[in-house]
Enzyme design. Structure first.
Site, PDB file in Angstrom:
ATOM      1  N   HIS A  73     -24.012  -9.205   7.461  1.00 13.53           N
ATOM      2  CA  HIS A  73     -23.958  -8.313   7.320  1.00 13.53           C
ATOM      3  C   HIS A  73     -21.851  -8.370   7.440  1.00 13.53           C
ATOM      4  CE1 HIS A  73     -22.003  -8.657  11.556  1.00 13.53           C
ATOM      5  NE2 HIS A  73     -22.946  -9.023  12.074  1.00 13.53           N
ATOM      6  N   ASP A  75     -19.435  -7.029   8.711  1.00  9.65           N
ATOM      7  CA  ASP A  75     -18.455  -5.535   9.148  1.00  9.65           C
ATOM      8  C   ASP A  75     -18.050  -6.397  10.865  1.00  9.65           C
ATOM      9  OD1 ASP A  75     -21.257  -5.211   9.757  1.00  9.65           O
ATOM     10  OD2 ASP A  75     -20.124  -3.759  10.991  1.00  9.65           O
ATOM     11  N   ASP A 106     -19.518 -14.262  14.083  1.00  7.50           N
ATOM     12  CA  ASP A 106     -20.371 -12.861  13.532  1.00  7.50           C
ATOM     13  C   ASP A 106     -19.542 -12.154  12.728  1.00  7.50           C
ATOM     14  OD1 ASP A 106     -22.523 -11.362  13.936  1.00  7.50           O
ATOM     15  OD2 ASP A 106     -21.178 -10.880  16.253  1.00  7.50           O
ATOM     16  N   GLU A 141     -23.020  -2.849  10.586  1.00  5.13           N
ATOM     17  CA  GLU A 141     -24.116  -3.512  12.026  1.00  5.13           C
ATOM     18  C   GLU A 141     -24.077  -3.395  13.286  1.00  5.13           C
ATOM     19  OE1 GLU A 141     -26.376  -6.741  14.596  1.00  5.13           O
ATOM     20  OE2 GLU A 141     -23.688  -6.829  13.897  1.00  5.13           O
ATOM     21  N   GLU A 142     -22.562  -3.660  13.215  1.00  6.10           N
ATOM     22  CA  GLU A 142     -21.682  -3.780  15.269  1.00  6.10           C
ATOM     23  C   GLU A 142     -21.436  -2.103  15.304  1.00  6.10           C
ATOM     24  OE1 GLU A 142     -21.368  -6.139  16.334  1.00  6.10           O
ATOM     25  OE2 GLU A 142     -20.979  -8.086  14.635  1.00  6.10           O
ATOM     26  N   GLU A 170     -26.790 -14.680  11.761  1.00 13.84           N
ATOM     27  CA  GLU A 170     -26.620 -14.138  12.801  1.00 13.84           C
ATOM     28  C   GLU A 170     -26.467 -15.693  13.775  1.00 13.84           C
ATOM     29  OE1 GLU A 170     -25.732 -11.024  14.712  1.00 13.84           O
ATOM     30  OE2 GLU A 170     -26.164  -9.638  13.242  1.00 13.84           O
ATOM     31  N   HIS A 359     -17.305 -12.137  19.230  1.00 14.04           N
ATOM     32  CA  HIS A 359     -16.586 -10.721  19.338  1.00 14.04           C
ATOM     33  C   HIS A 359     -15.566 -11.049  20.777  1.00 14.04           C
ATOM     34  CE1 HIS A 359     -20.116  -7.557  18.533  1.00 14.04           C
ATOM     35  NE2 HIS A 359     -19.837  -9.223  18.123  1.00 14.04           N
TER      36      HIS A 359
END
Length: 386
Positions: A73, A75, A106, A141-142, A170, A359
């Site tokens: 991903h 995003d 990520d 995805e997020e 991931e 994150h």
């Protein structure tokens, strides 16, 4: 072995502000790279009432088997207060051998590594080798993950696409590239425990029924009882309450209702249906007809999955060991990922960067790790199509 620069690709991707559901230029960048390498590229947008439309990308080169797909991903989660970052979250700055930016681990970094490894592999085999390679990249995805990978897989299947194996990039590693492969993930289920009482004045409790008492009793029961003791492949399932919501703004009023939200991370001892049955039985036993209760279950698309031993797993482990010298641990810990959707179409393994800063403010990856992960992906491709 590798000549395409994954660091330059990663920096370019990090400079795309692709906070879910914005594409931010990231998929356009990938499209250009893959078209230049001879891929057939599709940009597909999905939407549902009440949700934002999300752009996704599917690209393939080759028409034969075996078919290996790199999934991921572009995003990212919001960066929060930019002022708290030591380097701009969408700047892609490199300082002291470290690349900073939202999505560095990520998982734009891994996407860049997969692109670089694939381009080098195709250059080495002249684009005419055995098998097919594809990229399955989402922008959802997020967030709620309803307009991304799950729909993109359905779209691909309707076109006749069949995958043999998948690598999902991931951030799987704990402290160094090569220490961990994710071979499974626990499922996730959310609910709200609701206790109904009778509102009244605190000075006259005999005229009211305080739902907080029932809430405390049922919460205690649900937290006290082990849901299971783990399985051969997973740790024990776990229920955690995450908020208590009564909405009472005064101190002299017994409320009429009390609510508590919870999340369960569950292993392969349960299905979503059996887990709901278990939780409701535990609540009923604790209530003993004295407490008026119900559970409001939220829809979930996060089922448990496990990828067992196979020649493909052996191949990936061997490739990692060849490059890093480490025999990776096979892990089923952590949160959910889009592998929960991919496993319905082909075996999937998760292997990416070190996830320690995902994150977080100042999310970052060592530049050297990007080179190492690219080398691992190249080795996987070399063995897979060898």
């Amino acid at each position: 072995m590798t000549t395409t620069d994954p660091i330059a690709l990663a920096r370019d991707l990090l400079r795309c502000p692709s906070v879910t559901p914005a594409e931010g230029g990231a998929l356009g960048l990938i499209e250009g790279v893959l078209k230049g390498a001879g891929f057939e590229v599709h940009r597909v947008t999905f939407a549902e009432p009440g949700t934002a439309p999300v752009e996704n990308l599917y690209a393939r080169i080759g028409g034969a088997s075996p078919h290996l797909v790199f999934a991921g991903h572009t995003d990212v989660v919001p960066p929060g207060d930019d002022a708290k970052w030591s380097h701009p979250p969408f700047g892609g700055e490199i300082v002291g051998g470290t690349l900073y930016g939202r999505g560095a681990v990520d998982m734009k970094g891994a996407v860049a590594c997969a692109l670089a490894a694939t381009l080098d592999h195709l250059a080495a085999r002249g684009n005419e080798g055995k098998g097919s390679i594809s990229f399955l990249i989402t922008g959802d995805e997020e967030s709620i993950a309803v307009n991304g990978t799950i729909k993109l897989l359905q779209w691909a299947a309707e076109r006749g696409e069949r995958f043999d194996h998948c690598i999902l990039g991931e951030p799987s590693n704990a402290s160094s590239i090569g220490d961990t492969i994710k071979v499974g993930r626990r499922g996730s289920l959310n609910g709200t425990l609701v206790i109904t009482g009778k509102q009244g004045h605190v000075a006259y409790p005999q005229l009211a029924d305080n739902p907080v008492r029932g809430l405390v009793a049922l919460m205690g029961a649900l937290m006290a009882a082990p849901l299971d003791h783990g399985s051969a492949n997973f740790d024990a399932s776990n229920l955690e309450f995450t908020s208590i919501d009564i909405g009472n703004t005064v101190v002299n009023l017994i409320p009429g209702e009390a609510r508590a939200r919870f999340n369960i991370r569950f292993n392969d001892c349960h299905s979503q249906t059996s887990l709901r049955t278990l939780i409701e039985r535990l609540a009923a036993d604790a209530a003993r007809e004295r407490v008026k209760w119900r559970i409001e279950w939220e829809p979930s698309n996060a089922d448990v999955f496990f990828t067992g031993p196979s020649p493909f797993l052996d191949l990936v482990v061997a490739a990692i060991k060849d490059v890093t010298g480490q025999a990776p641990k096979l892990s089923t810990t952590g949160g959910t990922s889009d592998a929960r959707f991919i496993k319905d179409y082909c075996p999937v393994l998760e292997f990416g960067l070190v996830g320690a800063t995902m994150h977080q403010v100042d999310e970052r990856t060592a530049v050297a790790d990007l080179a190492t992960l690219t080398a691992v992906y190249w080795k996987i491709l070399d063995r897979y199509f060898g």
